[in-house]
Write a protein that holds these residues in place. Structure first.
Motif, PDB file in Angstrom:
ATOM      1  N   TRP A   1       7.961   9.715  12.030  1.00 11.86           N
ATOM      2  CA  TRP A   1       7.687  11.081  11.573  1.00 11.86           C
ATOM      3  C   TRP A   1       8.755  12.039  12.099  1.00 11.86           C
ATOM      4  O   TRP A   1       9.241  11.894  13.219  1.00 11.86           O
ATOM      5  CB  TRP A   1       6.323  11.568  12.074  1.00 11.86           C
ATOM      6  CG  TRP A   1       5.203  10.689  11.649  1.00 11.86           C
ATOM      7  CD1 TRP A   1       4.605  10.650  10.419  1.00 11.86           C
ATOM      8  CD2 TRP A   1       4.541   9.703  12.443  1.00 11.86           C
ATOM      9  NE1 TRP A   1       3.616   9.703  10.402  1.00 11.86           N
ATOM     10  CE2 TRP A   1       3.549   9.103  11.639  1.00 11.86           C
ATOM     11  CE3 TRP A   1       4.690   9.257  13.755  1.00 11.86           C
ATOM     12  CZ2 TRP A   1       2.717   8.101  12.092  1.00 11.86           C
ATOM     13  CZ3 TRP A   1       3.853   8.254  14.221  1.00 11.86           C
ATOM     14  CH2 TRP A   1       2.885   7.687  13.397  1.00 11.86           C
ATOM     15  N   ALA A   2       9.047  13.043  11.286  1.00 12.70           N
ATOM     16  CA  ALA A   2      10.020  14.052  11.702  1.00 12.70           C
ATOM     17  C   ALA A   2       9.403  15.035  12.692  1.00 12.70           C
ATOM     18  O   ALA A   2      10.118  15.665  13.471  1.00 12.70           O
ATOM     19  CB  ALA A   2      10.538  14.807  10.480  1.00 12.70           C
ATOM     20  N   SER A   3       8.065  15.169  12.664  1.00 17.43           N
ATOM     21  CA  SER A   3       7.402  16.139  13.532  1.00 17.43           C
ATOM     22  C   SER A   3       5.924  15.788  13.675  1.00 17.43           C
ATOM     23  O   SER A   3       5.386  14.959  12.932  1.00 17.43           O
ATOM     24  CB  SER A   3       7.519  17.542  12.919  1.00 17.43           C
ATOM     25  OG  SER A   3       6.776  17.581  11.701  1.00 17.43           O
ATOM     26  N   LYS A   4       5.289  16.457  14.606  1.00 20.05           N
ATOM     27  CA  LYS A   4       3.839  16.316  14.794  1.00 20.05           C
ATOM     28  C   LYS A   4       3.105  16.789  13.543  1.00 20.05           C
ATOM     29  O   LYS A   4       2.069  16.228  13.166  1.00 20.05           O
ATOM     30  CB  LYS A   4       3.414  17.123  16.030  1.00 20.05           C
ATOM     31  CG  LYS A   4       1.950  17.017  16.374  1.00 20.05           C
ATOM     32  CD  LYS A   4       1.618  17.708  17.692  1.00 20.05           C
ATOM     33  CE  LYS A   4       1.688  19.207  17.569  1.00 20.05           C
ATOM     34  NZ  LYS A   4       1.042  19.915  18.689  1.00 20.05           N
TER      35      LYS A   4
ATOM     36  N   GLU B   1      -0.229  13.030   7.517  1.00 16.67           N
ATOM     37  CA  GLU B   1      -0.496  11.633   7.163  1.00 16.67           C
ATOM     38  C   GLU B   1      -1.901  11.214   7.611  1.00 16.67           C
ATOM     39  O   GLU B   1      -2.606  10.494   6.891  1.00 16.67           O
ATOM     40  CB  GLU B   1       0.556  10.709   7.776  1.00 16.67           C
ATOM     41  CG  GLU B   1       0.432   9.291   7.248  1.00 16.67           C
ATOM     42  CD  GLU B   1       1.623   8.412   7.592  1.00 16.67           C
ATOM     43  OE1 GLU B   1       1.443   7.181   7.543  1.00 16.67           O
ATOM     44  OE2 GLU B   1       2.722   8.926   7.875  1.00 16.67           O
ATOM     45  N   ILE B   2      -2.327  11.684   8.775  1.00 18.07           N
ATOM     46  CA  ILE B   2      -3.676  11.386   9.243  1.00 18.07           C
ATOM     47  C   ILE B   2      -4.705  12.013   8.301  1.00 18.07           C
ATOM     48  O   ILE B   2      -5.699  11.382   7.934  1.00 18.07           O
ATOM     49  CB  ILE B   2      -3.884  11.865  10.697  1.00 18.07           C
ATOM     50  CG1 ILE B   2      -3.055  11.012  11.663  1.00 18.07           C
ATOM     51  CG2 ILE B   2      -5.362  11.821  11.081  1.00 18.07           C
ATOM     52  CD1 ILE B   2      -3.028  11.520  13.090  1.00 18.07           C
ATOM     53  N   VAL B   3      -4.467  13.254   7.889  1.00 21.22           N
ATOM     54  CA  VAL B   3      -5.369  13.931   6.952  1.00 21.22           C
ATOM     55  C   VAL B   3      -5.480  13.121   5.664  1.00 21.22           C
ATOM     56  O   VAL B   3      -6.579  12.870   5.159  1.00 21.22           O
ATOM     57  CB  VAL B   3      -4.880  15.361   6.627  1.00 21.22           C
ATOM     58  CG1 VAL B   3      -5.665  15.959   5.463  1.00 21.22           C
ATOM     59  CG2 VAL B   3      -4.995  16.255   7.850  1.00 21.22           C
ATOM     60  N   GLU B   4      -4.333  12.722   5.138  1.00 22.00           N
ATOM     61  CA  GLU B   4      -4.336  11.964   3.887  1.00 22.00           C
ATOM     62  C   GLU B   4      -5.117  10.658   4.030  1.00 22.00           C
ATOM     63  O   GLU B   4      -5.913  10.296   3.168  1.00 22.00           O
ATOM     64  CB  GLU B   4      -2.902  11.690   3.435  1.00 22.00           C
ATOM     65  CG  GLU B   4      -2.825  11.061   2.066  1.00 22.00           C
ATOM     66  CD  GLU B   4      -1.399  10.954   1.545  1.00 22.00           C
ATOM     67  OE1 GLU B   4      -1.258  10.530   0.389  1.00 22.00           O
ATOM     68  OE2 GLU B   4      -0.451  11.288   2.277  1.00 22.00           O
ATOM     69  N   ASP B   5      -4.916   9.957   5.148  1.00 22.68           N
ATOM     70  CA  ASP B   5      -5.638   8.698   5.380  1.00 22.68           C
ATOM     71  C   ASP B   5      -7.151   8.926   5.460  1.00 22.68           C
ATOM     72  O   ASP B   5      -7.934   8.190   4.869  1.00 22.68           O
ATOM     73  CB  ASP B   5      -5.164   8.030   6.674  1.00 22.68           C
ATOM     74  CG  ASP B   5      -3.848   7.291   6.514  1.00 22.68           C
ATOM     75  OD1 ASP B   5      -3.309   7.247   5.389  1.00 22.68           O
ATOM     76  OD2 ASP B   5      -3.354   6.760   7.522  1.00 22.68           O
TER      77      ASP B   5
ATOM     78  N   GLN C   1      -3.891  15.823  -2.145  1.00 25.83           N
ATOM     79  CA  GLN C   1      -4.184  14.721  -1.235  1.00 25.83           C
ATOM     80  C   GLN C   1      -4.569  15.199   0.166  1.00 25.83           C
ATOM     81  O   GLN C   1      -5.074  14.429   0.966  1.00 25.83           O
ATOM     82  CB  GLN C   1      -3.023  13.714  -1.162  1.00 25.83           C
ATOM     83  CG  GLN C   1      -1.784  14.200  -0.452  1.00 25.83           C
ATOM     84  CD  GLN C   1      -0.716  14.637  -1.435  1.00 25.83           C
ATOM     85  OE1 GLN C   1      -1.012  15.164  -2.496  1.00 25.83           O
ATOM     86  NE2 GLN C   1       0.529  14.424  -1.094  1.00 25.83           N
ATOM     87  N   TYR C   2      -4.341  16.479   0.463  1.00 25.05           N
ATOM     88  CA  TYR C   2      -4.643  17.008   1.786  1.00 25.05           C
ATOM     89  C   TYR C   2      -5.873  17.909   1.835  1.00 25.05           C
ATOM     90  O   TYR C   2      -6.285  18.346   2.896  1.00 25.05           O
ATOM     91  CB  TYR C   2      -3.448  17.802   2.338  1.00 25.05           C
ATOM     92  CG  TYR C   2      -2.194  16.989   2.449  1.00 25.05           C
ATOM     93  CD1 TYR C   2      -2.164  15.815   3.184  1.00 25.05           C
ATOM     94  CD2 TYR C   2      -1.029  17.393   1.815  1.00 25.05           C
ATOM     95  CE1 TYR C   2      -1.005  15.063   3.273  1.00 25.05           C
ATOM     96  CE2 TYR C   2       0.140  16.647   1.918  1.00 25.05           C
ATOM     97  CZ  TYR C   2       0.136  15.489   2.646  1.00 25.05           C
ATOM     98  OH  TYR C   2       1.291  14.751   2.743  1.00 25.05           O
TER      99      TYR C   2
END
Length: 198
Positions: A52-55, A61-65, A129-130
């Motif tokens: 990842w480029a940043s936090k 990505e966690i939200v999407e999952d 998706q978010y």
């Protein structure tokens, strides 16, 4: 050999995501650092930045999952729905699952406020998706609407009711519980979306 490296990379990424998810739940998004995430997962910072480029990007990505997991449960049931009322109940079951994940709901609200001040993040977070948008909502109910009332408006009202409840719930200021919000949202959708019996 390449397959083994890919598997190790996937494992590292998942362990970093799990560590971040745990720390976000305990400390919040803002208070959790990349250094804490990597230390908690047992990796060096370089491992984080390979994925990842940043936090912020990790969080998205966690939200999407998470939302994908919730949506998969919802979508299995939606395929069998036969009425607007049934679809609305399935949607609100989905939303209640999000609320029940108390720590996550609070962290998501924290990130939403944070992202609202950063144009690129705000734009990312507005993607379907978010979040649960009025457009997504409208598409889920569209085939069950019997009137000319725009399904996007029903989606917008439900989104506002849900997000307003999330804020109230996080602040522990409300006297309204989720059952009341759900009932109001479903009654509104039915009154606007179904033809009146003559």
């Amino acid at each position: 050999m390449a397959r083994k490296q890919q598997e190790k990379s996937r494992q590292t990424k998942q362990e970093l995501m799990d560590a971040a998810n745990e720390l976000f739940g305990k400390k919040g998004f803002m208070e959790t650092t990349v250094a804490e995430i990597t230390k908690h997962a047992g990796y060096a910072k370089g491992s984080f930045y390979r994925h990842w480029a940043s936090k912020d990007k990790l969080f998205l990505e966690i939200v999407e999952d998470k939302l994908t997991q919730y949506r998969n449960l919802r979508d299995d049931r939606l395929g069998k729905a036969a009425s607007l009322e049934e679809v609305m109940n399935i949607i609100w079951d989905f939303l209640e699952n999000i609320v029940r994940d108390h720590n996550w709901a609070k962290v998501f609200l924290e990130f939403t406020v944070y992202a609202s001040r950063i144009p690129e993040l705000r734009e990312d977070l507005s993607l379907s998706q978010y979040r649960f948008s009025e457009t997504v909502f409208a598409n889920l109910i569209r085939n069950f609407i019997e009137t000319d009332y725009p399904p996007e408006k029903i989606g917008a009202f439900n989104t506002v009711l849900f997000e307003g409840f999330m804020v109230q719930n996080a602040l522990k200021t409300g006297v309204v519980d989720l059952t009341d919000v759900r009932e109001t949202a479903i009654n509104l959708a039915l009154s606007k979306g179904l033809k009146k019996a003559e």
